[in-house]
Design a protein around this motif. Sequence first.
Motif, PDB file in Angstrom:
ATOM      1  N   VAL A 144       7.530   7.217   1.033  1.00  0.00           N
ATOM      2  CA  VAL A 144       6.187   7.771   1.231  1.00  0.00           C
ATOM      3  C   VAL A 144       5.358   6.811   2.083  1.00  0.00           C
ATOM      4  N   ALA A 145       5.349   5.540   1.690  1.00  0.00           N
ATOM      5  CA  ALA A 145       4.587   4.541   2.449  1.00  0.00           C
ATOM      6  C   ALA A 145       5.101   4.438   3.881  1.00  0.00           C
ATOM      7  N   ALA A 146       6.422   4.507   4.047  1.00  0.00           N
ATOM      8  CA  ALA A 146       7.008   4.416   5.387  1.00  0.00           C
ATOM      9  C   ALA A 146       6.543   5.567   6.272  1.00  0.00           C
ATOM     10  N   SER A 147       6.396   6.746   5.688  1.00  0.00           N
ATOM     11  CA  SER A 147       5.957   7.896   6.487  1.00  0.00           C
ATOM     12  C   SER A 147       4.534   7.694   6.996  1.00  0.00           C
ATOM     13  N   TYR A 148       3.700   7.066   6.186  1.00  0.00           N
ATOM     14  CA  TYR A 148       2.320   6.808   6.613  1.00  0.00           C
ATOM     15  C   TYR A 148       2.252   5.670   7.632  1.00  0.00           C
ATOM     16  N   LEU A 149       2.989   4.603   7.377  1.00  0.00           N
ATOM     17  CA  LEU A 149       2.949   3.477   8.314  1.00  0.00           C
ATOM     18  C   LEU A 149       3.545   3.877   9.658  1.00  0.00           C
ATOM     19  N   GLY A 150       4.634   4.644   9.633  1.00  0.00           N
ATOM     20  CA  GLY A 150       5.232   5.100  10.883  1.00  0.00           C
ATOM     21  C   GLY A 150       4.257   5.930  11.702  1.00  0.00           C
ATOM     22  N   ALA A 151       3.546   6.835  11.038  1.00  0.00           N
ATOM     23  CA  ALA A 151       2.564   7.670  11.738  1.00  0.00           C
ATOM     24  C   ALA A 151       1.420   6.818  12.296  1.00  0.00           C
TER      25      ALA A 151
ATOM     26  N   GLU B 217     -13.140  12.843   8.115  1.00  0.00           N
ATOM     27  CA  GLU B 217     -14.596  12.854   8.127  1.00  0.00           C
ATOM     28  C   GLU B 217     -15.079  13.272   6.733  1.00  0.00           C
ATOM     29  N   THR B 218     -16.370  13.330   6.563  1.00  0.00           N
ATOM     30  CA  THR B 218     -16.895  13.719   5.250  1.00  0.00           C
ATOM     31  C   THR B 218     -16.833  15.233   5.095  1.00  0.00           C
ATOM     32  N   SER B 219     -15.630  15.754   5.257  1.00  0.00           N
ATOM     33  CA  SER B 219     -15.389  17.188   5.118  1.00  0.00           C
ATOM     34  C   SER B 219     -14.506  17.408   3.902  1.00  0.00           C
ATOM     35  N   ARG B 220     -14.919  18.305   3.041  1.00  0.00           N
ATOM     36  CA  ARG B 220     -14.144  18.577   1.835  1.00  0.00           C
ATOM     37  C   ARG B 220     -12.751  19.097   2.189  1.00  0.00           C
ATOM     38  N   GLU B 221     -12.674  19.961   3.197  1.00  0.00           N
ATOM     39  CA  GLU B 221     -11.380  20.531   3.579  1.00  0.00           C
ATOM     40  C   GLU B 221     -10.422  19.446   4.055  1.00  0.00           C
ATOM     41  N   GLN B 222     -10.918  18.538   4.892  1.00  0.00           N
ATOM     42  CA  GLN B 222     -10.065  17.460   5.400  1.00  0.00           C
ATOM     43  C   GLN B 222      -9.656  16.515   4.274  1.00  0.00           C
ATOM     44  N   CYS B 223     -10.602  16.184   3.428  1.00  0.00           N
ATOM     45  CA  CYS B 223     -10.314  15.276   2.316  1.00  0.00           C
ATOM     46  C   CYS B 223      -9.254  15.871   1.393  1.00  0.00           C
ATOM     47  N   LEU B 224      -9.432  17.127   1.032  1.00  0.00           N
ATOM     48  CA  LEU B 224      -8.477  17.787   0.143  1.00  0.00           C
ATOM     49  C   LEU B 224      -7.103  17.870   0.802  1.00  0.00           C
ATOM     50  N   ALA B 225      -7.077  18.186   2.093  1.00  0.00           N
ATOM     51  CA  ALA B 225      -5.799  18.289   2.809  1.00  0.00           C
ATOM     52  C   ALA B 225      -5.066  16.950   2.826  1.00  0.00           C
ATOM     53  N   GLU B 226      -5.810  15.856   2.983  1.00  0.00           N
ATOM     54  CA  GLU B 226      -5.187  14.532   3.006  1.00  0.00           C
ATOM     55  C   GLU B 226      -4.469  14.229   1.695  1.00  0.00           C
ATOM     56  N   PHE B 227      -5.125  14.494   0.589  1.00  0.00           N
ATOM     57  CA  PHE B 227      -4.515  14.152  -0.693  1.00  0.00           C
ATOM     58  C   PHE B 227      -3.471  15.182  -1.121  1.00  0.00           C
ATOM     59  N   GLN B 228      -3.621  16.410  -0.662  1.00  0.00           N
ATOM     60  CA  GLN B 228      -2.546  17.384  -0.873  1.00  0.00           C
ATOM     61  C   GLN B 228      -1.283  16.939  -0.140  1.00  0.00           C
ATOM     62  N   SER B 229      -1.466  16.418   1.065  1.00  0.00           N
ATOM     63  CA  SER B 229      -0.328  15.930   1.840  1.00  0.00           C
ATOM     64  C   SER B 229       0.369  14.780   1.119  1.00  0.00           C
ATOM     65  N   LEU B 230      -0.405  13.901   0.508  1.00  0.00           N
ATOM     66  CA  LEU B 230       0.191  12.792  -0.241  1.00  0.00           C
ATOM     67  C   LEU B 230       1.031  13.313  -1.404  1.00  0.00           C
ATOM     68  N   VAL B 231       0.493  14.263  -2.144  1.00  0.00           N
ATOM     69  CA  VAL B 231       1.238  14.840  -3.266  1.00  0.00           C
ATOM     70  C   VAL B 231       2.518  15.512  -2.769  1.00  0.00           C
ATOM     71  N   GLN B 232       2.421  16.218  -1.649  1.00  0.00           N
ATOM     72  CA  GLN B 232       3.595  16.884  -1.084  1.00  0.00           C
ATOM     73  C   GLN B 232       4.655  15.880  -0.648  1.00  0.00           C
TER      74      GLN B 232
ATOM     75  N   ALA C 147       0.840  -1.205   0.000  1.00  0.00           N
ATOM     76  CA  ALA C 147       0.000   0.000   0.000  1.00  0.00           C
ATOM     77  C   ALA C 147       0.873   1.253   0.000  1.00  0.00           C
ATOM     78  N   LEU C 148       0.387   2.290  -0.640  1.00  0.00           N
ATOM     79  CA  LEU C 148       1.133   3.548  -0.734  1.00  0.00           C
ATOM     80  C   LEU C 148       0.867   4.466   0.450  1.00  0.00           C
ATOM     81  N   SER C 149      -0.392   4.554   0.871  1.00  0.00           N
ATOM     82  CA  SER C 149      -0.747   5.525   1.908  1.00  0.00           C
ATOM     83  C   SER C 149      -2.042   5.111   2.583  1.00  0.00           C
ATOM     84  N   CYS C 150      -2.298   5.717   3.740  1.00  0.00           N
ATOM     85  CA  CYS C 150      -3.590   5.517   4.393  1.00  0.00           C
ATOM     86  C   CYS C 150      -4.084   6.867   4.893  1.00  0.00           C
ATOM     87  N   HIS C 151      -5.384   7.049   4.866  1.00  0.00           N
ATOM     88  CA  HIS C 151      -5.974   8.352   5.151  1.00  0.00           C
ATOM     89  C   HIS C 151      -7.186   8.196   6.051  1.00  0.00           C
ATOM     90  N   LYS C 152      -7.366   9.194   6.892  1.00  0.00           N
ATOM     91  CA  LYS C 152      -8.504   9.184   7.807  1.00  0.00           C
ATOM     92  C   LYS C 152      -9.088  10.583   7.849  1.00  0.00           C
TER      93      LYS C 152
END
Length: 242
Positions: A129-136, A102-117, A95-100
Amino acid sequence: MVIAPSSTLRGLISSCLKDLSFTNITPVPDIKTCIEIMETEPVAWIISPTKDAETGHVLHILRILDKNPALRATKVSIIRDGDDSTVPQAFELGALSCHKFETSREQCLAEFQSLVQRLDRFKGDTTLVAASYLGAFLLEKEEHQELKRFYNSMLQIYPNKPDILLDLAKAHFEAQEPLDARLLLQQLLLTAPEKKAQVLALSRSYMPGQTLEVEADSGIAKHFGFKTVLLLDSDQASLRQL
């Protein structure tokens, strides 16, 4: 491809991805439909819940990708749900990443912006990238012993990478092992002076009021934890001198 049982969530994620300039987005309601499409069309990126409303599970997708070399370039991001106990296993399967969120557009957008960053920061190295998510994730779950094992295994792939050593030091602190953490931070002061600000910040956070600086004549072996040294040199005179 965006998998979500809820049409609202599918629409939300798809909309956020469009904001990030993704254009070819296919929303589907379940993992079974995703797998059927994978059999006939190339899919570069799958965003999936841990499990869907039926019997599908993201591990099924990852196992298919793992067993088919032609599909291994496909990346999988996981939307964490109530039961995320299989997330570590998902990362083991690629897996590349994991995200959590709520059904909030701001949170959703921030999650995928973080992945791109992160992809930019790690210069496209998806392992980091995957290691940063698994570590967190492991840190959030307070799986400190597993976190230490994970970072030590990462050091086998990226020997002496300062950022991983910093993360390992933090894991030792969280596991109530300050002496091991301190040793790593002192090692970083010697080998990665460019990380001094981060090292000292971590030290202040976990060891307030304590000095971390390494004395110049204190003996480098002490700070690296060396117990034995193996010397290789074909010149016997050089060996004796060493």
